[in-house]
Design a protein around this motif. Structure first.
Motif, PDB file in Angstrom:
ATOM      1  N   VAL A   1       4.443  -2.521  -2.151  1.00 48.89           N
ATOM      2  CA  VAL A   1       3.981  -3.652  -2.965  1.00 48.89           C
ATOM      3  C   VAL A   1       4.489  -3.495  -4.395  1.00 48.89           C
ATOM      4  O   VAL A   1       5.027  -4.436  -4.981  1.00 48.89           O
ATOM      5  N   ALA A   2       4.333  -2.310  -4.973  1.00 48.52           N
ATOM      6  CA  ALA A   2       4.775  -2.080  -6.355  1.00 48.52           C
ATOM      7  C   ALA A   2       6.270  -2.357  -6.508  1.00 48.52           C
ATOM      8  O   ALA A   2       6.693  -2.956  -7.504  1.00 48.52           O
ATOM      9  N   ARG A   3       7.073  -1.937  -5.527  1.00 42.48           N
ATOM     10  CA  ARG A   3       8.533  -2.156  -5.604  1.00 42.48           C
ATOM     11  C   ARG A   3       8.901  -3.629  -5.480  1.00 42.48           C
ATOM     12  O   ARG A   3       9.962  -4.046  -5.945  1.00 42.48           O
TER      13      ARG A   3
ATOM     14  N   ARG B   1       0.939 -16.369 -15.323  1.00 42.84           N
ATOM     15  CA  ARG B   1      -0.121 -15.869 -14.452  1.00 42.84           C
ATOM     16  C   ARG B   1       0.068 -16.311 -13.005  1.00 42.84           C
ATOM     17  O   ARG B   1       0.005 -15.510 -12.081  1.00 42.84           O
ATOM     18  N   ASP B   2       0.265 -17.614 -12.786  1.00 43.08           N
ATOM     19  CA  ASP B   2       0.351 -18.138 -11.423  1.00 43.08           C
ATOM     20  C   ASP B   2       1.562 -17.596 -10.678  1.00 43.08           C
ATOM     21  O   ASP B   2       1.483 -17.294  -9.487  1.00 43.08           O
ATOM     22  N   GLU B   3       2.686 -17.455 -11.387  1.00 45.00           N
ATOM     23  CA  GLU B   3       3.893 -16.920 -10.750  1.00 45.00           C
ATOM     24  C   GLU B   3       3.678 -15.468 -10.337  1.00 45.00           C
ATOM     25  O   GLU B   3       4.071 -15.058  -9.238  1.00 45.00           O
ATOM     26  N   LEU B   4       3.056 -14.683 -11.204  1.00 41.54           N
ATOM     27  CA  LEU B   4       2.815 -13.280 -10.878  1.00 41.54           C
ATOM     28  C   LEU B   4       1.804 -13.158  -9.751  1.00 41.54           C
ATOM     29  O   LEU B   4       1.993 -12.353  -8.832  1.00 41.54           O
TER      30      LEU B   4
ATOM     31  N   ILE C   1       2.355 -11.307  -6.165  1.00 38.86           N
ATOM     32  CA  ILE C   1       1.429 -10.300  -5.645  1.00 38.86           C
ATOM     33  C   ILE C   1       1.008 -10.647  -4.224  1.00 38.86           C
ATOM     34  O   ILE C   1       1.031  -9.797  -3.320  1.00 38.86           O
ATOM     35  N   GLU C   2       0.615 -11.879  -4.012  1.00 37.75           N
ATOM     36  CA  GLU C   2       0.165 -12.302  -2.678  1.00 37.75           C
ATOM     37  C   GLU C   2       1.277 -12.164  -1.646  1.00 37.75           C
ATOM     38  O   GLU C   2       1.045 -11.688  -0.529  1.00 37.75           O
ATOM     39  N   ARG C   3       2.503 -12.547  -2.024  1.00 33.04           N
ATOM     40  CA  ARG C   3       3.633 -12.402  -1.092  1.00 33.04           C
ATOM     41  C   ARG C   3       3.896 -10.933  -0.784  1.00 33.04           C
ATOM     42  O   ARG C   3       4.171 -10.568   0.360  1.00 33.04           O
TER      43      ARG C   3
ATOM     44  N   ALA D   1       3.539  -9.198   3.408  1.00 34.20           N
ATOM     45  CA  ALA D   1       4.561  -8.683   4.311  1.00 34.20           C
ATOM     46  C   ALA D   1       5.185  -7.379   3.815  1.00 34.20           C
ATOM     47  O   ALA D   1       6.403  -7.248   3.805  1.00 34.20           O
ATOM     48  N   PRO D   2       4.381  -6.420   3.384  1.00 32.31           N
ATOM     49  CA  PRO D   2       5.007  -5.184   2.915  1.00 32.31           C
ATOM     50  C   PRO D   2       5.425  -4.286   4.077  1.00 32.31           C
ATOM     51  O   PRO D   2       4.864  -4.368   5.163  1.00 32.31           O
TER      52      PRO D   2
END
Length: 137
Positions: free
Chosen positions: A91-93, A120-123, A127-129, A133-134
């Motif tokens: 997720v971090a990557r 905010r909304d873009e970040l 995050i949700e994406r 699917a990580p």
């Protein structure tokens, strides 16, 4: 229950914050995403602890993110979780680097577990994406 979580943090004004051994760091106004894991005995209760620190109900700093959350202009806006999976590094990557080397990544080979976005909304969408699917790490 534990797993991987990402905090969406709003910083309402630019700040120089001393982050433990990382020393003084520049944080521009905007939105930050901190990704961590919670597999210990308390599981996701770690998120509760982060919220308490951000509200000023705790003073003790254990992790790099605690220094950011302890700033009076910082607050948690959202939390995204992936239960029962250790996908912290994946997720971090997948998120945009905030440019603070080693932040939240002292126990892995990642450059940082802190992301930055001026929207905010873009970040939050990123995050949700990343949590949807990580790849397992």
């Amino acid at each position: 229950m534990g797993g991987t979580y990402t905090l969406l943090i709003a910083l309402d004004s630019s700040a120089t914050i001393t982050v433990g051994a990382l020393g003084p760091q520049e944080f521009p106004t905007g939105s930050y995403a901190y990704t961590g894991s919670a597999f210990g005995p308390g599981g996701f209760s770690r998120v509760k602890r982060h919220r308490e620190l951000a509200r000023g109900e705790r003073d003790t700093r254990h992790w790099h993110v605690d220094y950011l959350l302890g700033h009076p202009d910082a607050g948690i806006e959202a939390v995204v979780r992936t239960p029962d999976r250790d996908v912290e590094c994946a997720v971090a990557r997948a998120l945009p680097d905030a440019g603070i080397a080693g932040f939240g990544a002292s126990d892995c080979e990642c450059g940082s577990h802190l992301a930055y976005g001026d929207g905010r909304d873009e970040l939050l969408g990123a995050i949700e994406r990343a949590h949807d699917a990580p790849e397992d790490t």
